[in-house]
Design an enzyme around this catalytic site. Sequence first.
Site, mmCIF file in Angstrom:
data_model
loop_
_atom_site.group_PDB
_atom_site.id
_atom_site.type_symbol
_atom_site.label_atom_id
_atom_site.label_comp_id
_atom_site.label_asym_id
_atom_site.label_seq_id
_atom_site.Cartn_x
_atom_site.Cartn_y
_atom_site.Cartn_z
ATOM 1 N N ALA A 1 -48.416 23.668 -35.768
ATOM 2 C CA ALA A 1 -47.948 25.014 -36.127
ATOM 3 C C ALA A 1 -48.284 26.045 -35.047
ATOM 4 C CB ALA A 1 -48.530 25.429 -37.471
ATOM 5 N N THR A 2 -49.389 25.840 -34.328
ATOM 6 C CA THR A 2 -49.720 26.789 -33.258
ATOM 7 C C THR A 2 -48.601 26.799 -32.215
ATOM 8 O OG1 THR A 2 -52.088 26.425 -33.579
ATOM 9 C CG2 THR A 2 -51.412 27.359 -31.463
ATOM 10 N N SER B 1 -46.769 22.102 -39.961
ATOM 11 C CA SER B 1 -47.712 21.211 -39.304
ATOM 12 C C SER B 1 -47.969 20.021 -40.208
ATOM 13 C CB SER B 1 -49.016 21.987 -39.076
ATOM 14 O OG SER B 1 -49.958 21.173 -38.416
ATOM 15 N N ALA B 2 -48.169 18.829 -39.641
ATOM 16 C CA ALA B 2 -48.370 17.644 -40.477
ATOM 17 C C ALA B 2 -49.786 17.564 -41.051
ATOM 18 C CB ALA B 2 -48.073 16.381 -39.669
ATOM 19 N N ASN C 1 -54.081 31.205 -45.458
ATOM 20 C CA ASN C 1 -55.021 30.100 -45.316
ATOM 21 C C ASN C 1 -56.408 30.393 -45.878
ATOM 22 O OD1 ASN C 1 -54.606 31.807 -42.895
ATOM 23 N ND2 ASN C 1 -56.436 30.786 -42.134
ATOM 24 N N CYS D 1 -61.283 28.789 -38.047
ATOM 25 C CA CYS D 1 -61.236 29.528 -36.782
ATOM 26 C C CYS D 1 -62.245 30.650 -36.778
ATOM 27 C CB CYS D 1 -59.857 30.096 -36.561
ATOM 28 S SG CYS D 1 -58.596 28.937 -37.051
HETATM 29 C C1 LIG Z 1 -53.595 25.535 -39.560
HETATM 30 C C2 LIG Z 1 -52.698 26.697 -39.388
HETATM 31 C C3 LIG Z 1 -52.033 26.941 -38.187
HETATM 32 C C4 LIG Z 1 -52.241 26.068 -36.987
HETATM 33 O O1 LIG Z 1 -51.675 24.820 -37.178
HETATM 34 P P1 LIG Z 1 -51.966 23.624 -36.132
HETATM 35 O O2 LIG Z 1 -50.970 22.602 -36.519
HETATM 36 O O3 LIG Z 1 -53.364 23.217 -36.376
HETATM 37 O O4 LIG Z 1 -51.729 24.158 -34.770
HETATM 38 C C5 LIG Z 1 -51.190 28.017 -38.118
HETATM 39 N N1 LIG Z 1 -51.000 28.832 -39.173
HETATM 40 C C6 LIG Z 1 -51.631 28.651 -40.332
HETATM 41 C C7 LIG Z 1 -51.376 29.580 -41.466
HETATM 42 C C8 LIG Z 1 -52.505 27.583 -40.483
HETATM 43 O O5 LIG Z 1 -53.141 27.418 -41.639
#
Ligand SMILES: *Cc1c(COP(=O)(O)O)cnc(C)c1O
Length: 392
Positions: free
Chosen positions: A76-77, A203-204, A155, A327
């Site tokens: 997701a990043t 993201s998986a 999150n 984080c």
């Molecule tokens: C975990 C998360 C991300 C980052 O996802 P990755 O796949 O670890 O890079 C981005 N946005 C939110 C809301 C998340 O919870």
Amino acid sequence: MSSSLHYFDYAATTPADPRVITSMVQCLGIDGVFANPASTSHPAGMQARNLVENARAEVARLIGALPDEIVWTSGATESNNLALKGFADSAGRPAHIVTSRLEHKAILDTVASLESRGWAVSYADPDRNGAITVEAIAKALRPGTAIVSLMLVNNEIGTLTDIAAISAIVHSAGALLHVDAAQALGKTPIDVNASGIDLMSISAHKAYGPKGIGALYVSSAVAQRLAPQMHGGGHERGLRSGTLATHQIVGMGAACAIAHEEMNSDTRRIAKLGERLLAGVLPLERVRQNARDGLRIPHTLSLTIDHPGFFPFMLVGDLAVSSTSACNSAAGTPSHVLSAIGLSDQASARTIRLSLGRFTTEEDIDHAITCIRQVVEQCKPRVAAVQASASV
Ligand SMILES: *Cc1c(COP(=O)(O)O)cnc(C)c1O
């Protein structure tokens, strides 16, 4: 998972489902589907390509997209970076972006990089329940707003954004809508068309798939408005070059197929476990649930244990909980999310996140209740002392 580990950090990452692992190991060795999915001149390559395309179809089905609208990324990043920087590069000159104070660092830092390139930014504030409302977005929109980026599920506090309502005003202002759905995938139904989403990051590893793989949904209507951030062999219709990681992709596809079948029953079970936990701890003095009255998913619970002398580290020996998000824990600063919903720095430092998932058991819940009760008991003399000194 070892039975002594009471894992309450599913929002940071999930273990891969055993069925996902089985699908992945078949794509690695000499006897497996290891060939390059781009090597379509031979059958082994075609076989890999078929697995990749089946996985793409599974991911697309879970979110109501077309397979061609899925672009594989590393997570997701990267998807957030591709969406926002890719849009900015394609737009050419700086414009205005709207986001919120609840976003993940992967959005906030990406938005900051646009700001350093001359983009103007507005941050919508959440209401008392942690919701980003249509009104808050309407107030932030202005002529020249080119894109709005909001998370679907938060999150840290588990709040849900009413994206369908917001997308209508975003589009009528002539802007695009990007959604960070990393915390929503597999937990709550998503339909990109019904919700009017143009770009969406997933993201998986937050949904029982492997780490290191994700996707950006790119509505076919906006594909031309995105510039690649990774150049190379022109994979993924030129939007993201790099040899496709068949095992990761197959793992994400399997995770999405399972979520499609089991999300509703999983979520119902997790909601019951969450209620059991809350029933066990909310009656305790000075224990509060944050954003309790907002629209929420049941998986992620944010609790403030507002006792002088309470620190989250008192629990982490017994429970894998997070002090805020993974984080922020690393940075050691008060959570920007908890500040945005009105918590003081002190209350924020006394807040834990318990996130539940597919493998959470009643035994885990009862253990958590016992641990939280114990720390509250330990802290009580301190509360009494503070109250006595205050009344002098
Ligand atoms: C975990 C998360 C991300 C980052 O996802 P990755 O796949 O670890 O890079 C981005 N946005 C939110 C809301 C998340 O919870």
